[in-house]
Design an enzyme around this catalytic site. Structure first.
Site, PDB file in Angstrom:
ATOM      1  N   GLU A  34      64.866  34.225  43.485  1.00 18.43           N
ATOM      2  CA  GLU A  34      63.806  35.242  43.574  1.00 18.43           C
ATOM      3  C   GLU A  34      64.243  36.490  42.808  1.00 18.43           C
ATOM      4  OE1 GLU A  34      60.502  35.481  45.058  1.00 18.43           O
ATOM      5  OE2 GLU A  34      60.773  37.223  43.760  1.00 18.43           O
ATOM      6  N   THR A  41      53.775  37.432  47.698  1.00 19.72           N
ATOM      7  CA  THR A  41      52.573  38.276  47.746  1.00 19.72           C
ATOM      8  C   THR A  41      52.131  38.550  49.184  1.00 19.72           C
ATOM      9  OG1 THR A  41      51.857  37.419  45.617  1.00 19.72           O
ATOM     10  CG2 THR A  41      50.168  38.428  46.991  1.00 19.72           C
ATOM     11  N   CYS A  42      52.097  37.527  50.019  1.00 20.02           N
ATOM     12  CA  CYS A  42      51.569  37.699  51.374  1.00 20.02           C
ATOM     13  C   CYS A  42      52.319  38.779  52.142  1.00 20.02           C
ATOM     14  CB  CYS A  42      51.642  36.364  52.122  1.00 20.02           C
ATOM     15  SG  CYS A  42      51.127  36.499  53.826  1.00 20.02           S
ATOM     16  N   CYS A  47      48.516  39.783  52.373  1.00 15.97           N
ATOM     17  CA  CYS A  47      48.021  39.650  53.763  1.00 15.97           C
ATOM     18  C   CYS A  47      48.590  40.682  54.739  1.00 15.97           C
ATOM     19  CB  CYS A  47      48.385  38.276  54.327  1.00 15.97           C
ATOM     20  SG  CYS A  47      48.400  36.946  53.137  1.00 15.97           S
ATOM     21  N   LYS A  50      48.066  44.474  53.827  1.00 20.06           N
ATOM     22  CA  LYS A  50      46.600  44.630  53.845  1.00 20.06           C
ATOM     23  C   LYS A  50      46.090  44.699  55.283  1.00 20.06           C
ATOM     24  CE  LYS A  50      44.277  41.316  54.625  1.00 20.06           C
ATOM     25  NZ  LYS A  50      43.811  40.200  53.850  1.00 20.06           N
ATOM     26  N   TYR A 176      37.422  38.458  47.952  1.00 21.32           N
ATOM     27  CA  TYR A 176      38.196  38.845  49.137  1.00 21.32           C
ATOM     28  C   TYR A 176      38.793  40.253  48.998  1.00 21.32           C
ATOM     29  CZ  TYR A 176      38.781  33.984  50.862  1.00 21.32           C
ATOM     30  OH  TYR A 176      38.608  32.727  51.368  1.00 21.32           O
ATOM     31  N   GLU A 180      37.748  43.592  51.050  1.00 21.12           N
ATOM     32  CA  GLU A 180      38.700  44.093  52.044  1.00 21.12           C
ATOM     33  C   GLU A 180      39.132  45.526  51.723  1.00 21.12           C
ATOM     34  OE1 GLU A 180      41.714  41.009  52.334  1.00 21.12           O
ATOM     35  OE2 GLU A 180      40.475  39.893  53.769  1.00 21.12           O
ATOM     36  N   ARG A 197      28.996  41.897  40.008  1.00 24.59           N
ATOM     37  CA  ARG A 197      28.133  41.453  38.906  1.00 24.59           C
ATOM     38  C   ARG A 197      26.978  40.575  39.365  1.00 24.59           C
ATOM     39  NH1 ARG A 197      31.960  37.291  35.454  1.00 24.59           N
ATOM     40  NH2 ARG A 197      32.581  35.959  37.152  1.00 24.59           N
ATOM     41  N   ALA A 340      39.123  34.039  56.500  1.00 32.09           N
ATOM     42  CA  ALA A 340      38.499  35.280  56.973  1.00 32.09           C
ATOM     43  C   ALA A 340      38.540  36.322  55.876  1.00 32.09           C
ATOM     44  CB  ALA A 340      39.242  35.813  58.188  1.00 32.09           C
ATOM     45  N   HIS A 437      31.985  34.189  79.598  1.00 24.54           N
ATOM     46  CA  HIS A 437      31.048  35.301  79.660  1.00 24.54           C
ATOM     47  C   HIS A 437      31.698  36.558  80.237  1.00 24.54           C
ATOM     48  CE1 HIS A 437      27.086  37.097  79.832  1.00 24.54           C
ATOM     49  NE2 HIS A 437      27.343  37.493  81.065  1.00 24.54           N
ATOM     50  N   GLU A 442      30.915  33.270  73.042  1.00 21.61           N
ATOM     51  CA  GLU A 442      30.160  32.324  73.880  1.00 21.61           C
ATOM     52  C   GLU A 442      28.880  31.855  73.195  1.00 21.61           C
ATOM     53  OE1 GLU A 442      28.280  33.782  77.572  1.00 21.61           O
ATOM     54  OE2 GLU A 442      28.591  35.821  76.846  1.00 21.61           O
TER      55      GLU A 442
HETATM   56  P1  NDP Z   1      38.141  36.339  44.085  1.00 23.09           P
HETATM   57  O1  NDP Z   1      38.208  35.182  43.188  1.00 23.09           O
HETATM   58  O2  NDP Z   1      38.000  36.145  45.547  1.00 23.09           O
HETATM   59  O3  NDP Z   1      36.945  37.281  43.624  1.00 23.09           O
HETATM   60  C1  NDP Z   1      36.856  37.781  42.321  1.00 23.09           C
HETATM   61  C2  NDP Z   1      35.644  38.671  42.218  1.00 23.09           C
HETATM   62  O4  NDP Z   1      35.632  39.275  40.929  1.00 23.09           O
HETATM   63  C3  NDP Z   1      34.337  37.916  42.368  1.00 23.09           C
HETATM   64  O5  NDP Z   1      33.403  38.721  43.012  1.00 23.09           O
HETATM   65  C4  NDP Z   1      33.947  37.670  40.897  1.00 23.09           C
HETATM   66  O6  NDP Z   1      32.572  37.573  40.719  1.00 23.09           O
HETATM   67  C5  NDP Z   1      34.430  38.965  40.266  1.00 23.09           C
HETATM   68  N1  NDP Z   1      34.664  38.815  38.846  1.00 23.09           N
HETATM   69  C6  NDP Z   1      35.369  37.859  38.220  1.00 23.09           C
HETATM   70  N2  NDP Z   1      35.365  38.052  36.903  1.00 23.09           N
HETATM   71  C7  NDP Z   1      34.609  39.147  36.680  1.00 23.09           C
HETATM   72  C8  NDP Z   1      34.195  39.837  35.511  1.00 23.09           C
HETATM   73  N3  NDP Z   1      34.563  39.425  34.298  1.00 23.09           N
HETATM   74  N4  NDP Z   1      33.422  40.925  35.672  1.00 23.09           N
HETATM   75  C9  NDP Z   1      33.044  41.336  36.898  1.00 23.09           C
HETATM   76  N5  NDP Z   1      33.390  40.729  38.026  1.00 23.09           N
HETATM   77  C10 NDP Z   1      34.159  39.641  37.915  1.00 23.09           C
HETATM   78  O7  NDP Z   1      39.420  37.194  43.729  1.00 23.09           O
HETATM   79  P2  NDP Z   1      40.186  38.349  44.487  1.00 23.09           P
HETATM   80  O8  NDP Z   1      40.879  39.075  43.397  1.00 23.09           O
HETATM   81  O9  NDP Z   1      39.281  39.100  45.389  1.00 23.09           O
HETATM   82  O10 NDP Z   1      41.227  37.547  45.383  1.00 23.09           O
HETATM   83  C11 NDP Z   1      42.095  36.611  44.792  1.00 23.09           C
HETATM   84  C12 NDP Z   1      42.502  35.541  45.763  1.00 23.09           C
HETATM   85  O11 NDP Z   1      43.355  36.070  46.746  1.00 23.09           O
HETATM   86  C13 NDP Z   1      41.358  34.909  46.537  1.00 23.09           C
HETATM   87  O12 NDP Z   1      40.781  33.854  45.851  1.00 23.09           O
HETATM   88  C14 NDP Z   1      42.036  34.455  47.794  1.00 23.09           C
HETATM   89  O13 NDP Z   1      42.493  33.153  47.596  1.00 23.09           O
HETATM   90  C15 NDP Z   1      43.207  35.382  47.961  1.00 23.09           C
HETATM   91  N6  NDP Z   1      42.992  36.331  49.061  1.00 23.09           N
HETATM   92  C16 NDP Z   1      42.710  35.893  50.321  1.00 23.09           C
HETATM   93  C17 NDP Z   1      42.502  36.782  51.347  1.00 23.09           C
HETATM   94  C18 NDP Z   1      42.179  36.323  52.731  1.00 23.09           C
HETATM   95  O14 NDP Z   1      42.344  35.156  53.012  1.00 23.09           O
HETATM   96  N7  NDP Z   1      41.692  37.184  53.622  1.00 23.09           N
HETATM   97  C19 NDP Z   1      42.592  38.216  51.122  1.00 23.09           C
HETATM   98  C20 NDP Z   1      42.853  38.572  49.760  1.00 23.09           C
HETATM   99  C21 NDP Z   1      43.049  37.643  48.778  1.00 23.09           C
HETATM  100  P3  NDP Z   1      31.828  36.157  40.698  1.00 23.09           P
HETATM  101  O15 NDP Z   1      31.682  35.765  42.116  1.00 23.09           O
HETATM  102  O16 NDP Z   1      30.557  36.465  40.030  1.00 23.09           O
HETATM  103  O17 NDP Z   1      32.695  35.225  39.926  1.00 23.09           O
END
Ligand code: NDP
Length: 447
Positions: A34, A41-42, A47, A50, A176, A180, A197, A340, A437, A442
């Site tokens: 490492e 990352t987590c 996670c 965050k 996500y 968040e 978008r 979530a 309840h 529920e």
């Molecule tokens: P996501 O893939 O979840 O979302 C990316 C967002 O960016 C979407 O809304 C997408 O829009 C938008 N996007 C992509 N390309 C463009 C562009 N060129 N212009 C404008 N908007 C764009 O990525 P995140 O970065 O939010 O998270 C990454 C990953 O991290 C997740 O997939 C998840 O696996 C993990 N994660 C999980 C969490 C949890 O479990 N609670 C918390 C945080 C991260 P569109 O939908 O139109 O493609």
């Protein structure tokens, strides 16, 4: 040929740590490489920090809600620097805990950047280490879009180390991380504009979840700019000016911009080509057993871009070890992964969305059960918050295919429901379960 190790793991994140400790528990000689703090990352910038910031942000609601329960109204002050430092301290504590867990497990920790030299050799600086099997678990990193001014933006990683809290923040992306952080920063008092978008956030989630969450966010004070993109970002007086195109075409002045438009595998300078490891769609190509095109090299977690979630990476890592070091072949089951979004409000899902079930089975074979109500808690707070719970059912065999929730405690509720969905529970099984309840959960057994 004798190798230095039975298993060498590159990357001490969720998948790599889980795999290395389990392999050592089976008697394998294991090392993990490492080049950052241990945790991935987590633990370090995902996670865990965050969720701590989510907790911090929710106090703003609690202070307001308390008034409806007879508590005197207070004007609390929030100290950003204190939170950032407390979160950092906790992350470092957890990272140290992971190091001692590796020691206890008998795994050697090697500090530095691992680069594949050939299919059995990894270079760390000047040192060359050989291993029978190699596991790549190097995670992913945020994508940055090639627009003018992108050098001014923050990614989620930067958010945990900002020295000042921005008064006005633009969040780009409706996934996500965008949802968040919009909730976190809004709860902490920043004026947040989320730019997406499409019409709605969280593409791929159930339509009700997307709409309810977005409406809830707006009710809580977040401005969501739908069908809008950012064309350029320029420095302005003390802040940044965004030029927007689409539904909200024009300019937007903020103090900071968070880009959360997805993540991509962290594969640069890893030497994959030296070891004959194939890459497909920017991710390491693997079979169901996480084996790459090079039979003794495996890869798990975000660098394989399957389901990019911590518990999945952990299971992929352990499944690989069970298969290769314990003679118990198994692979990760990607069905019914609960997930979530810790937004404001919170949302969670397991199994099929309504749209997905209809696409697969046809409209006639899908039944939807849905409850939308004001949780008892808010009867005294006066807040307009609503909870939505939803079940997606296969009409032919009555099986619950999916469960979704938006609102208070949603994530805590769905984990138990995920057990039932995974076991193949029917709607009748849900109905036959006695309600607890009074609770929000529920409704899942009474609707
Ligand atoms: P996501 O893939 O979840 O979302 C990316 C967002 O960016 C979407 O809304 C997408 O829009 C938008 N996007 C992509 N390309 C463009 C562009 N060129 N212009 C404008 N908007 C764009 O990525 P995140 O970065 O939010 O998270 C990454 C990953 O991290 C997740 O997939 C998840 O696996 C993990 N994660 C999980 C969490 C949890 O479990 N609670 C918390 C945080 C991260 P569109 O939908 O139109 O493609």
């Amino acid at each position: 040929m004798a190798f230095d190790y039975d298993l060498l793991v590159i990357g001490a994140g969720s998948g790599g740590l889980a795999a290395s400790k389990r392999a050592a528990s089976y008697g394998a000689k294991v090392a993990i490489v490492e080049n950052d703090l241990v945790g991935g990352t987590c633990v370090l910038r995902g996670c865990i920090p965050k969720k701590l910031m989510v907790y911090a942000s929710r106090f703003s609601h609690l202070f307001q809600d308390a008034v409806g329960y007879g508590w005197e109204k207070v004007g609390p002050k929030f100290d950003w620097k204190y939170l950032i430092s407390a979160v950092d301290k906790e992350v470092r504590r957890l990272s140290d805990r992971h190091i001692s867990n590796l020691e206890k497990a008998g795994v050697d920790l090697i500090s530095g950047r691992g680069v594949l030299v050939d299919s059995h050799t990894v270079a760390v600086g000047e040192k060359k280490i050989t291993a029978d099997k190699i596991l790549i678990s190097v995670g992913s990193k945020p994508v940055k879009l090639p627009i003018p001014g992108i050098e001014h933006v923050w990614t989620s990683r930067d958010m945990f180390g900002l020295s000042e809290q921005p008064k006005r923040l633009a969040v780009v992306g409706g996934g996500y991380i965008g949802v968040e952080f919009a909730g976190i920063m809004n709860g902490l008092g920043t004026q947040v504009t989320e730019i997406i978008r499409r019409d709605y956030i969280l593409r791929g989630f159930d339509g009700d979840v997307r709409r309810e969450l977005q409406e809830g966010m707006t009710r809580n004070g977040i401005s969501v700019y739908s069908n809008t993109t950012v064309e350029k970002i320029e420095k302005s007086n003390g802040g940044l000016q965004l030029t927007l195109a689409g539904e909200k075409a024009g300019t937007l002045e903020v103090d900071g911009v968070l880009y959360a438009v997805g993540r991509k595998p962290n594969l640069e300078n890893l030497g994959l080509e030296n070891a004959g490891v194939e890459v497909k769609n920017d991710a390491i190509a693997v079979n169901a057993y996480s084996q790459t095109s090079q039979p003794n090299i495996f890869a798990v977690g975000d660098c394989t871009d399957r389901a990019n979630l911590t518990p999945v990476a952990i299971d992929e890592g352990r499944a690989f070890v069970d298969t290769e070091f314990a003679g118990k072949p198994r692979h990760t089951n990607y069905d019914n992964i609960p997930t979530a979004v810790f937004g404001d409000p919170e949302a969670c899902s397991v199994g099929y969305t309504q749209e997905g079930a209809i696409e697969e089975l046809g409209e006639d074979r899908v039944a939807i059960h849905r409850a939308r109500f004001k949780p008892l808690y808010h009867n005294l707070t006066g807040a307009e918050e609503r909870v939505v719970l939803k079940l997606v059912v296969n009409k032919e065999n009555d099986r619950v295919l999916g469960a979704h929730a938006v609102g208070k405690d949603a994530a805590e509720i769905i984990q138990g429901v995920a057990v039932a969905v995974t076991m193949g529970a029917t709607k009748k099984d849900f109905d036959a379960t006695m309600a607890l309840h009074p609770s929000t959960a529920e409704e899942f057994v009474t609707m």
